[in-house]
Structure formats: C-alpha cells, structure tokens
Write an enzyme that holds these catalytic residues in place. Structure first.
Site, PDB file in Angstrom:
ATOM      1  N   VAL A   1       2.587-107.823  32.046  1.00 23.71           N
ATOM      2  CA  VAL A   1       3.658-107.199  32.642  1.00 23.71           C
ATOM      3  C   VAL A   1       4.866-107.115  31.514  1.00 23.71           C
ATOM      4  O   VAL A   1       5.619-106.204  31.253  1.00 23.71           O
ATOM      5  CB  VAL A   1       4.296-107.992  34.059  1.00 23.71           C
ATOM      6  N   ALA A   2       5.003-108.538  30.928  1.00 28.08           N
ATOM      7  CA  ALA A   2       6.169-108.584  29.695  1.00 28.08           C
ATOM      8  C   ALA A   2       5.741-107.555  28.589  1.00 28.08           C
ATOM      9  O   ALA A   2       6.784-107.203  27.861  1.00 28.08           O
ATOM     10  CB  ALA A   2       6.111-109.959  29.356  1.00 28.08           C
TER      11      ALA A   2
ATOM     12  N   GLU B   1       8.813-101.686  30.991  1.00 26.18           N
ATOM     13  CA  GLU B   1       8.674-100.932  32.179  1.00 26.18           C
ATOM     14  C   GLU B   1      10.089-100.048  32.024  1.00 26.18           C
ATOM     15  O   GLU B   1       9.943 -98.924  32.753  1.00 26.18           O
ATOM     16  CB  GLU B   1       8.517-101.791  33.461  1.00 26.18           C
TER      17      GLU B   1
ATOM     18  N   ASP C   1      26.520 -66.596  12.138  1.00 30.19           N
ATOM     19  CA  ASP C   1      27.193 -65.436  12.205  1.00 30.19           C
ATOM     20  C   ASP C   1      28.618 -65.579  11.756  1.00 30.19           C
ATOM     21  O   ASP C   1      29.148 -66.908  11.924  1.00 30.19           O
ATOM     22  CB  ASP C   1      27.300 -64.511  13.506  1.00 30.19           C
TER      23      ASP C   1
ATOM     24  N   ASP D   1      19.396 -60.000  18.710  1.00 29.77           N
ATOM     25  CA  ASP D   1      19.443 -61.142  18.210  1.00 29.77           C
ATOM     26  C   ASP D   1      18.273 -62.166  18.803  1.00 29.77           C
ATOM     27  O   ASP D   1      17.803 -63.129  18.206  1.00 29.77           O
ATOM     28  CB  ASP D   1      20.690 -61.864  18.277  1.00 29.77           C
TER      29      ASP D   1
ATOM     30  N   ASN E   1      10.042-108.243  23.928  1.00 38.40           N
ATOM     31  CA  ASN E   1       8.976-108.549  24.836  1.00 38.40           C
ATOM     32  C   ASN E   1       7.803-108.995  23.891  1.00 38.40           C
ATOM     33  O   ASN E   1       6.925-110.143  24.294  1.00 38.40           O
ATOM     34  CB  ASN E   1       8.192-107.215  25.292  1.00 38.40           C
TER      35      ASN E   1
ATOM     36  N   ASN F   1      12.132-110.116  31.747  1.00 40.70           N
ATOM     37  CA  ASN F   1      11.658-108.767  31.679  1.00 40.70           C
ATOM     38  C   ASN F   1      12.501-107.820  32.400  1.00 40.70           C
ATOM     39  O   ASN F   1      12.886-106.898  32.076  1.00 40.70           O
ATOM     40  CB  ASN F   1      10.247-108.695  32.057  1.00 40.70           C
TER      41      ASN F   1
ATOM     42  N   THR G   1      17.360-109.746  30.952  1.00 45.70           N
ATOM     43  CA  THR G   1      17.613-109.695  29.455  1.00 45.70           C
ATOM     44  C   THR G   1      17.039-108.431  28.686  1.00 45.70           C
ATOM     45  O   THR G   1      17.572-108.141  27.714  1.00 45.70           O
ATOM     46  CB  THR G   1      17.233-111.015  28.783  1.00 45.70           C
TER      47      THR G   1
END
Length: 926
Positions: A284-285, A289, A331, A640, A702, A730, A733
C-alpha cells in the site's frame, strides 16, 4: 402564439412572423421577451448529469489500493487482532472520503470551466440591435448573423444574402448548405432539406441572414437528438496516459517489493503472520494512492487560474502542451493592439483631414490645416458611405455605461466617425435611406458593398475595402465635388497617400460609391467613384512589449501574422519590440510562391508576415512544425479554423472570434489579449512543475518507508513501523502536503527556462535516480534515530515511536526541498500558498496527537516521548534534510557548469534546433 411544430419551413416568413407575434422589422418588445422567457425557459440544452455523489464515493472502493487494505484488515481479523482490523477499516473509510472529496471538487471545477464559454447572439428588439447571451433568446426573437457566427437557435429565415451554413453537427454533411427564404411544400421534411431554416449548433460558412426563432433549448433539432444520446466526454490526455503507465509500473513494483520484504522477513526469523500484514502495508505504501486525484486537482487548479486570467482551456491536452510551446503565431488586431479602432486621418484627392477623439465615444472634431471644419460636401459623403456600407452598431453598455461596438471594430470606427459628424445610419433609415441589398465582405475579395434607396428617390451602391481591392474596380476619383477620371497620375497619388498613411502604422480603407446602381445587376464592383482613403489607428496594448520580451526570455518566439499592409505591420512591430527599422516583412504573395524548403527557411528568420490569407496561416504552421517547433496559433475567423486545428495550441479570440474559430481552438482568450497567451504558457509550465513536485515528494517519501522496513529486516532489527503506522503515514504525511504542492505559485525562473520537450516522461532515469537517493537519505535518518534508542537501552515501543515521529517529520521537512528547484523552500513564496501552511500545520498537529492522545496511543502503538527523545528525533530530521539539500546543490552546480561550458558566445540568440524531437501532442505526431 401558435404552438411550435416542425413545419415552419412550409410557411412564408411573413406568416411565421404573424404566428409568433413578431414584427419583422422591429423584433419583439422587452415585455414579450420576458413573458416568453418565463414560459419556455432559457435557450440551453439540459446539462448531461455526471456520476452522482454516491457513484463517485463507491468508486473509491474499486482500486487496487483499497483491495490491499481490505486484505490487510481481513488478515488482522483472522489472526484475532480486531483492534488493528478496525483501525484499518477506519483508514479505508478515510481514504474513500478523501478520494471522494478530491474527485467531487475536481468534477465541480470542470463543470464551472465548461460553463465559462458562452455563446453570444445578435438580436433585434424594440427596433434596436442588441448583443445578448444566447441562453436569453426566446421563440419569436429576430436574430441576425454573418460569416463565422454560430447559429444560436432553430429559426425561419426572413432574409439571406449569399448565405450558407455548415450543418455537420446535425446532419453529418460537411459541405455548406445553400440557404433560401422561399417556403417549401414538403411536409415533415428532414432538417437537411429545410433550406429556408437555420438550426442551433450549426455555423455560418458565408453570407449574412436574418431569421425568426421558432425553437429554443431542448425543442431544437439538436436538442431532440441530444435527448436520444448518452454522450461521453471522458478524454484521456497525454498526461493521463503517462500517469496510467506510471501507476501500472508502481502497482507491479509494489507487489514485487511486498513479496521480497515478506520472504526476507520470514527467512530472517520474523513471524509469518506479522510479515504478511507488513508486506501488504508496504505494498500500500509503495503506491501513492493520492497520485491520480492530486493530478486531477492540480490540473483543475491550473485551469481555474488560467480562467481567472482570461484564458479558458477547452481541451485538457492544451494544459500540458502549453508548457512546451516554442512559437506563438499571433494576429495583430485586438491581440497585440487595443482593438479600439479609431479613424484618425482622411485623405481626399490631396486634402487631408485629421479626426480627433479616441475609441468608440462619438465625440471629436474634424481639422484641416489645424482649423476645425464642419463636415460637408465630399467629406460628408465619405463619412456617410462609411456608415452605410457597414453592419456594425454602437451603443452604451447597460452595466458600465461605456460606449461599445456590436460587430467588427473597424466597421465600428467608421460608424463612430460618422456620428461625430452628426450622421447615424439608424436615423438615416428613419429618414428615407432604405437598405436593399448587401454583398457581404469576403476575405478573398477584401471588400463589401450595400445598395440603398436614397431619400430623393435615387439609388446608389456604397462600397469599402482594402485600397487595392477598391482601386481595381474604381474608374473615377471624387475631387472638390467632381468625379474626375482615375488615370495613371491619379492612381499614383492615391497609392502614395496609401503608403504614407500605412507607414505611420495606420490601417487604410478605401471608400467608394456609384450613383444610379440597381440591385438587379450581377456585381456592384465596376465603375465606382473613389471617395477617399481612411486611416485608422489601433494602438498596441501597453502590456504587449513586456509580454513579448518575457516570451523571448522563456525561449518562445513571437511571430506576427496580419492581413494588414507591410508598412502598417512593420510600424506596429517596431512599437511592440518585434524588430527595428531594419525588420524584414514577408508579403503574403511571397509565401504563395515559396517552395516547402524556402518556407521553412522563411519562418526560421522572419518575425512579421503581412497581407497573409488564412491559407498562408496554415502553411506557416506546417512549416514551423516541420522544423520541430511546438506552435500556438491565434485566429478569429471561419477560415482560420484549419490553422487552429493544425496548430499544437489553437487560440481563438473570445470577443471578436467567430463561433467556428472558438470550436476549433484549444484555448479561448476572453480578453483577446496577447499577454494572456504568455500568462497561459507560464501557467502551463507551473502546472507541469507542480505535478512533478508532488510525484517527487510522494515517491521519495514512500520509498523511504519501504527502505526503513527493508533495511531493518536485513540488518536483523525489529520492524521499526507497525502496519497502522505505515498506513497513518501514507494517509496523512504523504497526501496533504502533496495536495498542497498543487497550489504552488510559479518559481522565479519558470519563464527563463527553455520550453520542455513534449515527449519528456514524468519520471525519467535521472529524476528517478534523484528520488531514490533522497528516499535513501530520509530512511537513513529514521533508522539512525531508531537504532540509537534501541542501542541506548530503550524499549521497542519507544524506539518505534521515535522512528514513527522521525519519518513523519522528515517527510514534512522534505517538502521544502521539493517545492523549489534551486533553493530551500522556506522563503517568502511560502506565504503565497496558504494551503501548504495549512497542510503542514495539520500534519504536525495530527502527529503530536498520535504520540500524546491516549486513544491514538493504543491504536497506533505509540508512547509519549521525553525531551531527550525529541532531540534524537530532531537529529534524525535535520541530518537527512541537510544531506538532500547538499545533494541538490551538487547537481545544480554540475548542471550550471555544463551549461556554461556548452554555451558559445551569442548562443542564446541562435535558433533552437528541435528537428530531433518527436513531437507528441493530443492532436498530432510529427
């Protein structure tokens, strides 16, 4: 009023007007408009509903991250650790709520941006021409339109001059449909066969028209079709694709890391159950995510910032490509200049008249030889011709009270000049001037003409256009009340006058007329009497010279492409800093003769192109792209559109631009200002910088968590962080400071760097190496503090708490290494990002609670720390942050040395070689 139906095409225009209670000359009254607006509602299609809040919330549980968390909770519950399982469940819920809030806010921000581009419509009400939001149109409104306009509602034509519309959005047929006003016999005819009607969402390819609105909103043909379709607007941008590739790589890497750590832990004697939950937590870390949500929020933030600075992004790929722009083709009128055209000089057969007063306020004097004169005779006739051969109107803005032009600014200037002399087209038409037929302006012929019945019973045609276009069909010159033959000497005098006016930076128009003309003739362009030349000034915007200089410092060339004469273009270029008196100006005819190789050479050396047609614009874009340039191209007309589509960034004018140009563009300038393009380029660079900053931050943080666990296991130490501590890190911080990085202001040198290659990956090898080294430094500081406590006789709970607090605070401090490329990020610019201050304050506060709040002590397995233990934490934070800063200084020093060594004298002015780029944007691949 008659019930709306599908057979309006079978009625005559008069009967349609009668059915709808519309005066075909005066339009509806304001009272009628208000009543019908209440009855039928706004003229807009029902907005497609996005996913509901519940759908967005439930979608948060579909990701691999959440599945890993659920697996961790299940393992903990199976092992009897219900407290940990419950805590992980809370983390899952917090993760879902955080993701939901970010995605929901991003969706709302994108909805706001989509609504920022509004369609305007010109409508006759109470006998006056108004410009209104198309949403305020009602059945029975009398609308007028011309080449380049978007048709705002379904309407039955009342009049049409050379009118053709593009109905591909409705019928799929790309060829323009010729329009006519005669009633048709076929009942229930399909839209493509109703040639006496125009339809909402289509565009005017050429000509002019006037029509009675018969259907608005969901009752229009396009509204009926949209009700049957389930539109999808998901657009995967190059950035999103890169993020997807990065995410897939990280997912595989996280599983590999988890497997390695789990196996190594078991082999070194750690309990298998502990290693299983730890491995899942590390997986997970390993995957940030918050990355997709933070990227979306950052894009939305940048787009909102651009919108506040008058740059409305219509397509997401433009955000990314803006940062790579190397050439801006722009232009002149309205973009580099104020678009407040003013008639300043008039030349008539050798006599000059100076007109005073600026802008659209109809106040000023006419002076000849510094003596104020009353316009009469030939001068009065010329001013009348300018107002009659015209479609523009002037009036006061209802909100500000300022004078404004409805229509073309150049035409508006002629209307204002005539009003200064006391002549108003609207009042003249009340006194017997009857408009009979109009030959609309065409970019090919560069002229227009209008037939009028005059109050004395005679008829005349009045014409205006480019001097060359009028001279070639003029046979006489008006001088002191006489129509003298326009011989070679007279033509030479006219040309000399034209050159003199143009050399002063004035735009020059010729005005002519022919008495006795009849509307039945095939063309008005023969036997015209030249009344004189008009010199119009459009002063440069005051911010343009500084914007061009800033673009030059940023490695972005500016090329002016204008339909004006070379002398006019050169004068304006000199005033805005595009060149001096020796500035070369390439004429459009030379572009038409150039070979592809010659064209590529021309665009490399030339900053000003004059007398350029839309076809030339497209050729210039291709030539620049062949040289490897990333091109932003401005445009406002129908013709244009091809150049806007071909350019890497098509930029349409929001005020003067046609609907066709806006729909072909990636970005719309709400203020038609060149400086806004430069601000958008800057913001594009800032957006990409901020995305790289939070990737830098998330990955290095991480990685540090993974290395702390892995090194400790290999070294035979107890695991420094428990599962819930890893998840806490996770969620808090990592995510909050990373999200705040999306609000970072521009770095001081962002516009002194060369453009970024559009094929650059988000994380290349050097960048990955930097992230890895920094992650290692952060991990070493944490492990050092952890080992010191253990070696000093501290218990495992205290040592883990020290490690937990150290890695949390070192990650917070690491933000200051990330937020600035070339300095430590504790500086004045920090105050410009209150979100960062809030995120850091909240993260520190929550970390203190995690240590001292009894309930969290139990969940997170922490203990209160003493003063001495906080000193250990401080050492574990300061050391790594200082090491990371030292590493950054070494890398910056090497880069600067390489740049100094590789730069030859004057190299900063040399053309950039980009032929080796593979330019990949959302629109093309070269």
């Amino acid at each position: 009023m008659k019930t709306l139906n599908n057979d309006w095409h079978r009625e005559t225009a008069a009967r349609v007007g009668a059915h709808l209670g519309t005066d075909l000359a005066e339009g509806l009254t304001q009272t009628q408009v208000q009543a019908r607006l209440a009855q039928y509602g706004p003229n807009r299609l029902p907005e497609r509903k996005g996913p509901s809040a519940w759908v967005i919330f439930l979608a948060q549980f579909k990701s691999v991250i959440v599945l890993l968390l659920i697996a961790a909770a299940a393992v903990s519950a199976a092992l009897g650790d219900l407290l940990e399982a419950g805590a992980i469940a809370v983390v899952i819920l917090l993760n879902a709520v955080t993701g939901f809030i970010m995605e929901f806010r991003a969706a709302k921000a994108m909805d706001v941006l989509r609504r920022m581009v509004t369609v305007r419509a010109r409508v006759i009400r109470d006998g006056r021409l108004h410009e209104v939001d198309a949403a305020m149109l009602v059945p029975g409104d009398l609308i007028v339109f011309e080449e380049g306009d978007r048709v705002p509602a379904d309407a039955r034509l009342v009049s049409a001059e050379n009118l053709a519309t593009v109905e591909a959005s409705l019928t799929g047929e790309s060829e323009p449909v010729e329009k006519d006003t005669a009633p048709l016999d076929e009942p229930g005819a399909p839209p493509g066969d109703r040639i006496n009607m125009v339809f909402s969402g289509t565009s005017v390819a050429r000509g002019t028209g006037r029509a009675v609105v018969v259907a608005t909103g969901e009752r229009t043909e396009i509204g009926r079709i949209s009700a049957l379709l389930e539109e999808t607007e998901d657009e995967h941008t190059p950035l999103e694709k890169r993020m997807g590739r990065l995410g897939r790589t990280l997912a595989l890497a996280s599983l590999g890391i988890a497997l390695v750590v789990g196996v190594v832990g078991v082999l070194t004697g750690k309990p298998p159950a502990l290693m299983l939950t730890t491995a899942i937590a590390l997986a997970v870390a390993a995957v940030p995510e918050g990355l997709p949500a933070v990227a979306t929020i950052t894009l939305a933030i940048g787009m909102r910032r651009m919108a506040r600075q008058q740059a409305i992004i219509r397509r997401l790929p433009a955000v990314e490509t803006l940062g790579s722009t190397t050439v801006i083709c722009t232009d002149k009128t309205g973009t580099l200049t104020e678009n407040q055209m003013t008639v300043e000089r008039i030349w008539q057969g050798g006599r000059e008249t100076v007109v005073t007063g600026l802008g659209y306020v109809p106040e000023g004097e006419f002076r000849q030889d510094e003596v104020t004169v009353a316009p009469q005779g030939d001068l009065s006739l010329l001013l009348q011709a300018g107002a009659l051969a015209n479609r523009a109107a002037i009036g006061r803005d209802e909100r500000t009270g300022e004078w404004k032009v409805i229509g073309d600014p150049t035409e508006g200037a002629l209307v204002v000049a005539a009003r200064k002399a006391g002549f108003s087209r609207e009042e003249a038409e009340d006194l017997g001037f009857v408009r009979r037929r109009e030959i609309p302006f065409s970019s090919e012929e560069k002229r227009m003409a209008v037939y009028y019945d005059l109050p004395d019973g005679s008829t005349a045609v009045f014409a205006k256009g480019a001097p060359a276009a009028i001279l070639e069909v003029a046979t006489h010159l008006r001088v002191d009340g006489r129509d003298d033959p326009l011989g070679e000497d007279a033509r030479a005098r006219v040309q000399a006058a034209n050159d003199a006016l143009a050399s002063e930076g004035l735009r020059v128009l010729a005005l002519a007329y022919r008495p006795g003309a009849t509307t039945s003739e095939e063309t008005p362009y023969h036997g015209l009497v030249l009344l004189g030349l008009v010199g119009l000034a459009d002063p440069p915007r005051k911010e343009v010279p500084a914007a061009i200089a800033e673009a030059r410092r940023a490695g972005v060339r500016t090329i002016m492409i204008t339909g004006d004469q070379p002398a006019t273009a050169k004068a304006i270029a000199r005033r805005i800093g595009l060149g001096g008196d020796d500035q070369a100006v390439v004429h459009g005819r030379d572009l038409g003769r150039a070979t592809p190789d010659e064209l590529r050479s021309l665009v490399a050396q030339t900053a000003v192109f004059a007398r350029v047609s839309p076809e030339h614009k497209l050729a210039l874009v291709r030539a620049l792209q062949d040289r490897g340039e990333v091109v932003a191209m401005t445009g406002d007309g129908v013709n244009d559109a091809p150049a806007l589509r071909r350019a890497d960034i098509g930029v349409a004018m929001g005020i003067q631009g046609t609907a066709v140009a806006r729909e072909a563009a990636d970005m719309v300038l709400a203020d038609d200002n060149f400086a806004t393009i430069i601000r958008a380029v800057k913001q594009g660079r800032v957006i990409f910088d901020n995305i790289q900053k939070f990737i830098h931050y998330l990955f290095s943080c991480n990685l540090s968590e993974i290395l702390v666990i892995f090194i400790a296991i290999v070294a035979g130490l107890p695991i420094p962080l428990v599962v819930l501590q890893i998840l806490w890190l996770n969620m808090l911080t990592d995510v909050f400071p990373a999200l705040a990085l999306g609000w970072e202001p521009a770095e001081p040198g962002v516009m002194r760097r060369p453009p970024r290659s559009p094929r650059a990956e988000l994380v290349d090898t050097p960048f990955f190496g930097l992230i890895s080294a920094q992650g290692l430094f952060l991990a070493i500081g944490t492990l050092g503090a952890y080992y010191y406590v253990l070696a000093s006789g501290g218990d495992i709970a205290t040592a883990r708490t020290v490690a937990f607090v150290t890695i949390a605070l070192v990650q917070v401090a690491h933000v200051f290494n990330v937020r600035r490329h070339d300095r430590f990020g504790v500086e004045g610019s920090l105050l410009a990002n209150p979100f960062m201050l809030g995120a850091l304050g909240m993260t520190l506060g929550l970390q203190i609670l995690a240590v001292y709040l009894p309930g969290l002590n139990l969940v997170l397995d922490t203990v209160p720390l003493t003063g001495g233990e906080w000193l250990v934490v401080a050492g574990g934070v300061i050391g790594p942050v200082a090491a990371v800063w030292a590493l950054k200084r070494v890398i910056l020093g090497r880069r600067q040395a390489v740049r100094r060594k590789g730069r030859a004298p004057g190299a900063e002015d040399a053309p950039r070689g980009r032929e080796d780029w593979t330019v990949v944007t959302g629109k093309r691949k070269v």
